[in-house]
Motif scaffolding. Structure first.
Motif, PDB file in Angstrom:
ATOM      1  N   GLN A 220       0.800  -1.223   0.000  1.00 27.89           N
ATOM      2  CA  GLN A 220       0.000   0.000   0.000  1.00 27.89           C
ATOM      3  C   GLN A 220       0.833   1.273   0.000  1.00 27.89           C
ATOM      4  O   GLN A 220       0.306   2.382  -0.106  1.00 27.89           O
ATOM      5  N   MET A 221       2.151   1.157   0.122  1.00 32.03           N
ATOM      6  CA  MET A 221       3.014   2.335   0.082  1.00 32.03           C
ATOM      7  C   MET A 221       2.966   2.958  -1.310  1.00 32.03           C
ATOM      8  O   MET A 221       3.044   2.250  -2.311  1.00 32.03           O
ATOM      9  N   PRO A 222       2.830   4.287  -1.409  1.00 31.45           N
ATOM     10  CA  PRO A 222       2.774   4.949  -2.722  1.00 31.45           C
ATOM     11  C   PRO A 222       4.023   4.670  -3.569  1.00 31.45           C
ATOM     12  O   PRO A 222       5.129   4.540  -3.038  1.00 31.45           O
ATOM     13  N   ASP A 223       3.826   4.588  -4.869  1.00 33.13           N
ATOM     14  CA  ASP A 223       4.938   4.294  -5.775  1.00 33.13           C
ATOM     15  C   ASP A 223       6.018   5.362  -5.719  1.00 33.13           C
ATOM     16  O   ASP A 223       7.206   5.058  -5.837  1.00 33.13           O
ATOM     17  N   SER A 224       5.603   6.612  -5.533  1.00 34.70           N
ATOM     18  CA  SER A 224       6.599   7.695  -5.482  1.00 34.70           C
ATOM     19  C   SER A 224       7.521   7.523  -4.280  1.00 34.70           C
ATOM     20  O   SER A 224       8.734   7.772  -4.373  1.00 34.70           O
ATOM     21  N   LEU A 225       6.978   7.091  -3.146  1.00 37.79           N
ATOM     22  CA  LEU A 225       7.809   6.883  -1.960  1.00 37.79           C
ATOM     23  C   LEU A 225       8.679   5.640  -2.123  1.00 37.79           C
ATOM     24  O   LEU A 225       9.851   5.630  -1.725  1.00 37.79           O
ATOM     25  N   LEU A 238      18.436   4.563   5.327  1.00 33.07           N
ATOM     26  CA  LEU A 238      17.161   3.854   5.267  1.00 33.07           C
ATOM     27  C   LEU A 238      16.506   3.772   6.641  1.00 33.07           C
ATOM     28  O   LEU A 238      15.307   3.465   6.744  1.00 33.07           O
ATOM     29  N   ASN A 239      17.272   4.047   7.695  1.00 30.64           N
ATOM     30  CA  ASN A 239      16.717   4.082   9.051  1.00 30.64           C
ATOM     31  C   ASN A 239      16.028   5.423   9.281  1.00 30.64           C
ATOM     32  O   ASN A 239      16.489   6.278  10.033  1.00 30.64           O
ATOM     33  N   THR A 240      14.930   5.594   8.583  1.00 33.09           N
ATOM     34  CA  THR A 240      14.178   6.853   8.581  1.00 33.09           C
ATOM     35  C   THR A 240      12.685   6.551   8.676  1.00 33.09           C
ATOM     36  O   THR A 240      12.205   5.571   8.098  1.00 33.09           O
ATOM     37  N   ILE A 241      11.981   7.383   9.414  1.00 36.25           N
ATOM     38  CA  ILE A 241      10.516   7.325   9.403  1.00 36.25           C
ATOM     39  C   ILE A 241      10.065   8.138   8.198  1.00 36.25           C
ATOM     40  O   ILE A 241      10.124   9.369   8.191  1.00 36.25           O
ATOM     41  N   TRP A 242       9.640   7.473   7.153  1.00 34.28           N
ATOM     42  CA  TRP A 242       9.309   8.142   5.898  1.00 34.28           C
ATOM     43  C   TRP A 242       8.016   8.926   6.006  1.00 34.28           C
ATOM     44  O   TRP A 242       7.131   8.589   6.795  1.00 34.28           O
ATOM     45  N   VAL A 243       7.912   9.977   5.202  1.00 30.94           N
ATOM     46  CA  VAL A 243       6.731  10.843   5.180  1.00 30.94           C
ATOM     47  C   VAL A 243       6.230  10.970   3.753  1.00 30.94           C
ATOM     48  O   VAL A 243       7.027  11.135   2.816  1.00 30.94           O
ATOM     49  N   ASP A 244       4.917  10.880   3.602  1.00 38.45           N
ATOM     50  CA  ASP A 244       4.311  11.045   2.272  1.00 38.45           C
ATOM     51  C   ASP A 244       3.054  11.896   2.405  1.00 38.45           C
ATOM     52  O   ASP A 244       2.199  11.624   3.259  1.00 38.45           O
ATOM     53  N   ILE A 298      -7.877  22.755  -0.985  1.00 32.78           N
ATOM     54  CA  ILE A 298      -7.177  21.488  -1.212  1.00 32.78           C
ATOM     55  C   ILE A 298      -7.066  20.747   0.115  1.00 32.78           C
ATOM     56  O   ILE A 298      -6.481  21.259   1.079  1.00 32.78           O
ATOM     57  N   ASN A 299      -7.630  19.552   0.173  1.00 26.99           N
ATOM     58  CA  ASN A 299      -7.536  18.699   1.354  1.00 26.99           C
ATOM     59  C   ASN A 299      -6.286  17.831   1.242  1.00 26.99           C
ATOM     60  O   ASN A 299      -6.098  17.121   0.247  1.00 26.99           O
ATOM     61  N   ILE A 300      -5.445  17.890   2.267  1.00 31.02           N
ATOM     62  CA  ILE A 300      -4.156  17.216   2.224  1.00 31.02           C
ATOM     63  C   ILE A 300      -4.014  16.290   3.436  1.00 31.02           C
ATOM     64  O   ILE A 300      -4.414  16.645   4.553  1.00 31.02           O
ATOM     65  N   GLU A 301      -3.455  15.117   3.189  1.00 33.75           N
ATOM     66  CA  GLU A 301      -3.125  14.193   4.273  1.00 33.75           C
ATOM     67  C   GLU A 301      -1.649  13.836   4.176  1.00 33.75           C
ATOM     68  O   GLU A 301      -1.137  13.578   3.086  1.00 33.75           O
ATOM     69  N   CYS A 302      -0.974  13.848   5.308  1.00 28.00           N
ATOM     70  CA  CYS A 302       0.426  13.426   5.380  1.00 28.00           C
ATOM     71  C   CYS A 302       0.512  12.227   6.315  1.00 28.00           C
ATOM     72  O   CYS A 302      -0.031  12.254   7.427  1.00 28.00           O
ATOM     73  N   ARG A 303       1.194  11.203   5.852  1.00 27.18           N
ATOM     74  CA  ARG A 303       1.271   9.941   6.604  1.00 27.18           C
ATOM     75  C   ARG A 303       2.716   9.613   6.946  1.00 27.18           C
ATOM     76  O   ARG A 303       3.623   9.818   6.131  1.00 27.18           O
TER      77      ARG A 303
END
Length: 329
Positions: A220-225, A238-244, A298-303
């Motif tokens: 389910q992770m976005p292709d861009s991420l 790679l030891n990072t909490i990724w944000v999208d 514009i409705n935005i969600e960051c995960r």
């Protein structure tokens, strides 16, 4: 005038006797009555009590409230002896907060505006309002003297240089790695490409479980991420909490335009775990909307992406993400 037994019996319909005695007429003025109530020279009473009576009641209340104060002090001493100033007694799964950190954003709109960042890019006053809000939020990041210990235990960290014991990682919010998301550029609000800062809430002792295996990323992770992670050359990064971040509805995805992340696309892992070290500052990610459509809501969600950050999209109880709206006139 005194009633006779016969008249008293008649007034009482023959049931029992009612005697009333004549009292001398009180010719004192109101002020004389007040003075007499305060101090009675005949009985030596002050406010209706003698000195012995006042002494007894005052002694009683001194002892009573003194015992209450001692009992309260003992209770507080016992309670405070169970509290640690450095770390909470109940942690992670045993605490009310739990192990799933929430995410917040800044600048925070006013109470009446909910989560809407709405301004006019050509209105200097509008831009200054949002810029000052971010200045206030970033005050401790820009002024280490305002931190406990005046920031003397801060150090420059990297994936190869984790913080030493008793030290915390500094966040240089004015370095070139933050691009236009700095005070000097008004956080790019005047250019209709605003920067929104993201942060994770602190949970004592929580350690993220990273998605650091390029060959085992969630479906389910976005292709861009996924593409961004696969292009990371330094394995330690790679030891990072990724944000999208993305538009919530199809129309929002169309209107949001390109997004850029500063200083990188996630929270570095060397900031964790949080153990309440003096002078600690939470890591930040600045999300810049490069070309959002103007005059459009514009409705935005960051995960946030980590294996032990649960995601649930709910209006009442959102987990693992944050929602906000942007409208630029």
């Amino acid at each position: 005038m005194r009633k006779t037994p016969s008249t008293a019996r008649a007034a009482n319909n023959g049931v029992g006797y009612e005697w009333e005695y004549a009292k001398p007429q009180d010719d004192r003025t109101r002020w004389e009555k007040i003075k007499h109530g305060i101090w009675n020279p005949e009985t030596h009473q002050f406010l209706g009590r003698t000195a012995k009576s006042w002494g007894g009641i005052i002694t009683f209340y001194i002892i009573f409230y003194g015992c209450l104060a001692v009992f309260f002090a003992i209770c507080m001493k016992v309670l405070l002896s169970t509290i640690d100033d450095h770390e909470p007694k109940w942690q992670l799964e045993d605490s009310i907060i739990g192990t799933n950190p929430g995410m917040g954003f800044r600048p925070m709109p006013g109470v009446d505006e909910g989560s809407l960042i709405w301004y006019q890019a050509r209105n200097t006053s509008n831009v200054e309002t949002w810029s000052k809000s971010l200045d206030l939020f970033l005050h401790n990041y820009n002024n280490s003297d305002s931190l406990p210990g005046h920031g003397h235990n801060q150090m420059i960290c990297d994936y190869n240089i984790p913080p030493q014991p008793g030290k915390v990682c500094a966040v240089d919010i004015n370095s070139a790695s933050w691009g236009p998301c700095i005070h000097k550029a008004n956080y790019s609000y005047s250019r209709s490409s605003p920067c929104i800062f993201l942060k994770l809430n602190r949970i004592y002792g929580w350690m993220p479980d990273f998605y650091n295996d390029k060959s085992n990323l969630p479906q389910q992770m976005p292709d861009s991420l996924k593409s961004y992670i696969k292009n990371v050359t330094d394995e330690k990064k790679l030891n990072t909490i990724w944000v999208d971040c993305y538009g919530e509805a199809p129309a929002d995805k169309e209107h949001i335009g390109e997004i850029k992340y500063y200083p990188q696309r996630g929270f570095p892992g060397y900031f964790y775990p949080y153990i309440n070290t003096e002078g600690y500052l939470s890591p930040l990610v600045a999300v810049q909307l490069l070309r959002p459509k103007l005059n459009t809501l514009i409705n935005i969600e960051c995960r946030a992406w980590a294996k032990n950050i649960n995601y649930r999209r709910s209006l009442q109880n959102r987990e693992g993400s944050v929602h906000f709206e942007v409208m630029i006139d």
